[in-house]
Scaffold this motif. Structure first.
Motif, PDB file in Angstrom:
ATOM      1  N   GLY A  44     -64.555  22.746 -25.481  1.00  0.00           N
ATOM      2  CA  GLY A  44     -65.128  21.594 -25.032  1.00  0.00           C
ATOM      3  C   GLY A  44     -64.454  20.974 -23.741  1.00  0.00           C
ATOM      4  N   SER A  45     -65.115  19.748 -23.322  1.00  0.00           N
ATOM      5  CA  SER A  45     -64.714  19.244 -22.305  1.00  0.00           C
ATOM      6  C   SER A  45     -63.800  18.029 -22.533  1.00  0.00           C
ATOM      7  CB  SER A  45     -65.719  18.518 -21.212  1.00  0.00           C
ATOM      8  OG  SER A  45     -66.318  19.583 -20.468  1.00  0.00           O
ATOM      9  N   TRP A  46     -63.969  17.431 -23.899  1.00  0.00           N
ATOM     10  CA  TRP A  46     -63.465  16.182 -24.334  1.00  0.00           C
ATOM     11  C   TRP A  46     -63.718  16.091 -25.873  1.00  0.00           C
ATOM     12  CZ3 TRP A  46     -66.327  12.773 -20.477  1.00  0.00           C
ATOM     13  CH2 TRP A  46     -67.666  12.699 -20.606  1.00  0.00           C
ATOM     14  N   SER A  47     -63.036  15.290 -26.482  1.00  0.00           N
ATOM     15  CA  SER A  47     -63.165  15.219 -28.165  1.00  0.00           C
ATOM     16  C   SER A  47     -63.083  13.728 -28.360  1.00  0.00           C
ATOM     17  CB  SER A  47     -62.200  16.019 -28.940  1.00  0.00           C
ATOM     18  OG  SER A  47     -62.495  15.977 -30.061  1.00  0.00           O
ATOM     19  N   VAL A  48     -63.453  13.530 -29.418  1.00  0.00           N
ATOM     20  CA  VAL A  48     -63.336  11.891 -29.944  1.00  0.00           C
ATOM     21  C   VAL A  48     -62.398  11.887 -31.209  1.00  0.00           C
ATOM     22  CG1 VAL A  48     -64.546   9.722 -30.889  1.00  0.00           C
ATOM     23  CG2 VAL A  48     -65.592  11.415 -28.986  1.00  0.00           C
ATOM     24  N   GLY A  49     -61.314  11.007 -30.997  1.00  0.00           N
ATOM     25  CA  GLY A  49     -60.498  11.093 -32.242  1.00  0.00           C
ATOM     26  C   GLY A  49     -60.187   9.654 -32.804  1.00  0.00           C
ATOM     27  N   THR A  50     -59.339   9.515 -33.775  1.00  0.00           N
ATOM     28  CA  THR A  50     -59.166   8.206 -34.344  1.00  0.00           C
ATOM     29  C   THR A  50     -57.544   8.018 -34.369  1.00  0.00           C
ATOM     30  OG1 THR A  50     -58.883   8.986 -36.814  1.00  0.00           O
ATOM     31  CG2 THR A  50     -61.065   8.461 -36.127  1.00  0.00           C
ATOM     32  N   ASP A  51     -57.206   6.581 -34.305  1.00  0.00           N
ATOM     33  CA  ASP A  51     -56.091   6.189 -34.051  1.00  0.00           C
ATOM     34  C   ASP A  51     -55.607   4.976 -34.925  1.00  0.00           C
ATOM     35  OD1 ASP A  51     -53.548   5.160 -32.732  1.00  0.00           O
ATOM     36  OD2 ASP A  51     -53.639   6.491 -31.124  1.00  0.00           O
ATOM     37  N   GLY A  52     -54.902   5.350 -36.028  1.00  0.00           N
ATOM     38  CA  GLY A  52     -54.292   4.064 -37.129  1.00  0.00           C
ATOM     39  C   GLY A  52     -52.929   3.847 -36.668  1.00  0.00           C
ATOM     40  N   GLY A  53     -52.400   4.757 -36.132  1.00  0.00           N
ATOM     41  CA  GLY A  53     -50.883   4.676 -36.022  1.00  0.00           C
ATOM     42  C   GLY A  53     -50.228   5.243 -34.726  1.00  0.00           C
ATOM     43  N   GLY A  54     -51.104   5.888 -34.036  1.00  0.00           N
ATOM     44  CA  GLY A  54     -50.890   6.836 -32.825  1.00  0.00           C
ATOM     45  C   GLY A  54     -51.512   8.113 -32.944  1.00  0.00           C
ATOM     46  N   SER A  55     -52.567   8.171 -33.578  1.00  0.00           N
ATOM     47  CA  SER A  55     -52.884   9.434 -34.166  1.00  0.00           C
ATOM     48  C   SER A  55     -53.926  10.189 -32.879  1.00  0.00           C
ATOM     49  CB  SER A  55     -54.125   9.477 -35.106  1.00  0.00           C
ATOM     50  OG  SER A  55     -53.575   9.195 -36.240  1.00  0.00           O
ATOM     51  N   VAL A  56     -54.322   9.340 -31.715  1.00  0.00           N
ATOM     52  CA  VAL A  56     -54.712  10.090 -30.631  1.00  0.00           C
ATOM     53  C   VAL A  56     -53.547  10.155 -29.613  1.00  0.00           C
ATOM     54  CG1 VAL A  56     -57.020   9.398 -30.946  1.00  0.00           C
ATOM     55  CG2 VAL A  56     -55.609   8.290 -29.220  1.00  0.00           C
ATOM     56  N   ARG A  57     -52.660   9.599 -29.591  1.00  0.00           N
ATOM     57  CA  ARG A  57     -51.491   9.458 -28.522  1.00  0.00           C
ATOM     58  C   ARG A  57     -50.526  10.443 -29.026  1.00  0.00           C
ATOM     59  NH1 ARG A  57     -49.943   3.646 -29.401  1.00  0.00           N
ATOM     60  NH2 ARG A  57     -51.337   4.028 -31.065  1.00  0.00           N
ATOM     61  N   PRO A  77     -33.418  12.755 -40.193  1.00  0.00           N
ATOM     62  CA  PRO A  77     -32.996  11.906 -41.242  1.00  0.00           C
ATOM     63  C   PRO A  77     -34.141  11.287 -42.345  1.00  0.00           C
ATOM     64  CG  PRO A  77     -32.792  10.453 -39.304  1.00  0.00           C
ATOM     65  CD  PRO A  77     -33.348  11.860 -38.651  1.00  0.00           C
ATOM     66  N   SER A  78     -35.509  11.334 -41.967  1.00  0.00           N
ATOM     67  CA  SER A  78     -36.392  10.875 -42.555  1.00  0.00           C
ATOM     68  C   SER A  78     -37.610  11.815 -42.570  1.00  0.00           C
ATOM     69  CB  SER A  78     -37.135   9.543 -42.288  1.00  0.00           C
ATOM     70  OG  SER A  78     -38.279   9.364 -43.043  1.00  0.00           O
ATOM     71  N   GLN A  79     -38.261  12.086 -43.439  1.00  0.00           N
ATOM     72  CA  GLN A  79     -39.593  13.143 -43.324  1.00  0.00           C
ATOM     73  C   GLN A  79     -40.817  12.229 -43.117  1.00  0.00           C
ATOM     74  OE1 GLN A  79     -39.271  16.965 -44.138  1.00  0.00           O
ATOM     75  NE2 GLN A  79     -37.319  15.974 -43.081  1.00  0.00           N
ATOM     76  N   LEU A  80     -40.754  11.013 -43.119  1.00  0.00           N
ATOM     77  CA  LEU A  80     -41.838  10.017 -42.893  1.00  0.00           C
ATOM     78  C   LEU A  80     -42.194  10.113 -41.541  1.00  0.00           C
ATOM     79  CD1 LEU A  80     -43.616   8.619 -44.601  1.00  0.00           C
ATOM     80  CD2 LEU A  80     -42.679   6.579 -44.222  1.00  0.00           C
ATOM     81  N   TRP A  81     -43.560  10.302 -41.162  1.00  0.00           N
ATOM     82  CA  TRP A  81     -43.845  10.554 -39.725  1.00  0.00           C
ATOM     83  C   TRP A  81     -43.696   9.280 -38.902  1.00  0.00           C
ATOM     84  CZ3 TRP A  81     -47.762   7.422 -37.586  1.00  0.00           C
ATOM     85  CH2 TRP A  81     -48.446   6.665 -38.402  1.00  0.00           C
ATOM     86  N   THR A  82     -43.586   8.080 -39.368  1.00  0.00           N
ATOM     87  CA  THR A  82     -43.344   6.850 -38.691  1.00  0.00           C
ATOM     88  C   THR A  82     -41.821   6.966 -37.907  1.00  0.00           C
ATOM     89  OG1 THR A  82     -42.886   5.748 -40.738  1.00  0.00           O
ATOM     90  CG2 THR A  82     -45.218   5.242 -39.293  1.00  0.00           C
ATOM     91  N   SER A  83     -40.902   7.858 -38.691  1.00  0.00           N
ATOM     92  CA  SER A  83     -39.616   7.976 -38.144  1.00  0.00           C
ATOM     93  C   SER A  83     -39.491   8.483 -37.032  1.00  0.00           C
ATOM     94  CB  SER A  83     -38.702   8.711 -39.250  1.00  0.00           C
ATOM     95  OG  SER A  83     -39.022   9.924 -39.334  1.00  0.00           O
ATOM     96  N   TRP A  84     -40.424   9.266 -36.683  1.00  0.00           N
ATOM     97  CA  TRP A  84     -40.344  10.067 -35.307  1.00  0.00           C
ATOM     98  C   TRP A  84     -41.532   9.591 -34.320  1.00  0.00           C
ATOM     99  CZ3 TRP A  84     -44.457  12.928 -34.549  1.00  0.00           C
ATOM    100  CH2 TRP A  84     -45.188  13.531 -35.973  1.00  0.00           C
ATOM    101  N   THR A  85     -42.201   8.361 -34.514  1.00  0.00           N
ATOM    102  CA  THR A  85     -43.197   7.902 -33.722  1.00  0.00           C
ATOM    103  C   THR A  85     -43.211   6.499 -33.282  1.00  0.00           C
ATOM    104  OG1 THR A  85     -44.725   7.512 -35.768  1.00  0.00           O
ATOM    105  CG2 THR A  85     -44.926   9.565 -34.835  1.00  0.00           C
TER     106      THR A  85
END
Length: 465
Positions: free
Chosen positions: A164-177, A392-400
């Protein structure tokens, strides 16, 4: 791998038609999806029917829009009429097809775009990598041993590989970026409300819907399609007065840009730091007035956790008292730790942090037109892991650290490729604007893209096609 804007030129001239574009996209799925696991549903019959109808319109000179005939996939969080929406979870019944489209899907259909598939997501889009008990691990298009990022990782991998040429995503905390940066594509989290959301997200006003493309121009073109009001979303904004494509080539001459390498609390991989600083130099060369600033912000992660995981707890509550025992163990742990224990006072305190951050950013934009940061402080790490080795952390916000703050403030934030590590992994540049300045953010991104060639690079697996 032709950008959508050029595809449409080809449709107009008769060089090729939407059926050709769809077949190329389907071939990319056949060639590469086994390596990256970017899709959960492909409907060739529906795609061909839509492509043939589009081809007839172009032949008659009556296209529905500048996006008519462009092949597109959609993250499997967004409702699609006639298909199930599984949300990456075994809690969702597979045989239930929706009888309504979400606003983004509806606008795509109205534009004549060719919708032919849905993309992988972690369970209920809860984290920054894309793997789930239901669908397995989604891998990076540049190196399948690495993560694609998330939660719109399937959409990012599909876009990078021409599914596909493009897609549509959702982003609640960085989920497209996050996956945009890891996968070397362009992705925009628009101003909150610019793209309507329905059904309302349990994550509340953190959750945005945004375009994921291979060029900034395509990002603007797709946003033109998506950014139309929908009465089902009480917070939807009015339609833009002009096309986002219209002012795209205005350049950055005289634009005041604040550059923050770390927002005051992050730490960058040296290769990321080097690439982003080089990108900032390119913006200066293009005529922008760039100043490195020390924002000295405090990491708002604790407040974000209350807001985010309260929403996740609400999602799971709908599936009964045993839901926590049936989902991703990381999701269950985070909900128990941050979501179930949060009180109304905690939620209000977190909202106060959010408001103070918004005030601080509003103050910044009194002096600077846009803010530039790294999108991610690190390149992609091993697929199937919640965090890098030794983190140091397994939570995704620790590296975003540079993405979720701008969900809290609801500002437009764009990621686009600005280089590669020595191992060939993409690095992303983030451009953030004040609320409602989506067009300005896209214009700055276009100026940077025109000065570089990172967006023209192809994942190694495509070189064998």
């Amino acid at each position: 791998m032709i950008p959508a804007s050029e595809l449409v030129d080809g449709f107009r001239s008769g060089t090729f038609d939407p059926v050709d574009a769809l077949e190329a996209s389907l071939q990319a799925v056949r060639d590469h999806d086994e390596q990256v696991n970017a899709t959960v549903l492909i409907d060739e019959g529906a795609g061909r029917k839509a492509a043939e109808a589009s081809a007839a319109r172009w032949s008659a000179g009556t296209p529905l829009s500048p996006a008519d005939g462009v092949p597109v996939t959609i993250k499997d969080i967004i409702l699609t009429r006639g298909w199930p929406t599984l949300r990456g979870s075994k809690l969702v019944q597979e045989d239930v097809a929706w009888d309504e489209d979400s606003p983004a899907t509806a606008r795509l259909r109205e534009s004549g775009a060719v919708i032919f598939g849905k993309n992988t997501t972690p369970e209920f889009g809860w984290k920054g990598v894309t793997d789930s008990i239901r669908h397995g691990v989604t891998r990076n298009p540049w190196d399948p041993s690495k993560a694609a990022g998330g939660s719109s990782g399937g959409a990012a991998a599909a876009t990078a590989l021409g599914m596909g040429s493009w897609s549509v995503g959702t982003d609640g905390g960085g989920s497209v970026r996050i996956p945009g940066s890891f996968s070397g594509i362009v992705a925009l989290k628009p101003t909150y409300g610019q793209v309507p959301v329905w059904p309302a997200s349990a994550y509340g006003t953190l959750s945005h819907i945004g375009p994921m493309t291979r060029t900034v121009r395509d990002c603007a073109l797709l946003l033109d399609v998506l950014a139309q009001p929908d009465s089902r979303d009480w917070s939807t904004l009015p339609a833009p007065a002009t096309s986002y494509v219209a002012g795209l080539d205005g350049g950055v001459g005289g634009l005041r840009i604040a550059f923050s390498p770390d927002l005051g609390y992050g730490h960058n991989d040296p290769e990321v730091e080097r690439a982003v600083r080089t990108a900032v130099d390119s913006l200066t060369d293009a005529g922008a007035v760039v100043e490195e600033v020390s924002l000295d912000l405090e990491d708002p992660a604790a407040a974000f956790h209350v807001l985010w995981f309260s929403g996740a707890a609400k999602v799971l509550k709908a599936y009964g008292p045993d839901a926590l025992d049936q989902v991703d163990p990381g999701l269950a742990q985070a909900v128990r730790e941050f979501g179930l224990e949060a009180t109304a006072a905690d939620f209000l305190d977190a909202t106060a942090v959010r408001m103070a951050l918004g005030e601080r950013m509003g103050e910044l934009h009194q002096t600077y037109d846009v803010l530039v940061t790294p999108t991610m402080p690190i390149p992609a790490f091993t697929a199937g892991q919640p965090a890098p080795d030794g983190w140091p952390s397994q939570l995704w916000t620790s590296w975003t650290p540079y993405t979720y703050p701008f969900n809290m403030t609801q500002q437009p934030a764009l990621t686009l490729p600005c280089g590669f590590t020595d191992d060939g992994l993409p690095i992303g540049l983030q451009i953030v604007g004040p609320r409602h300045a989506d067009a300005l953010v896209l214009r700055a991104g276009q100026a940077y893209e025109r000065a570089t060639d990172w967006h023209t690079r192809r994942p190694p697996m495509l070189n064998h096609d």
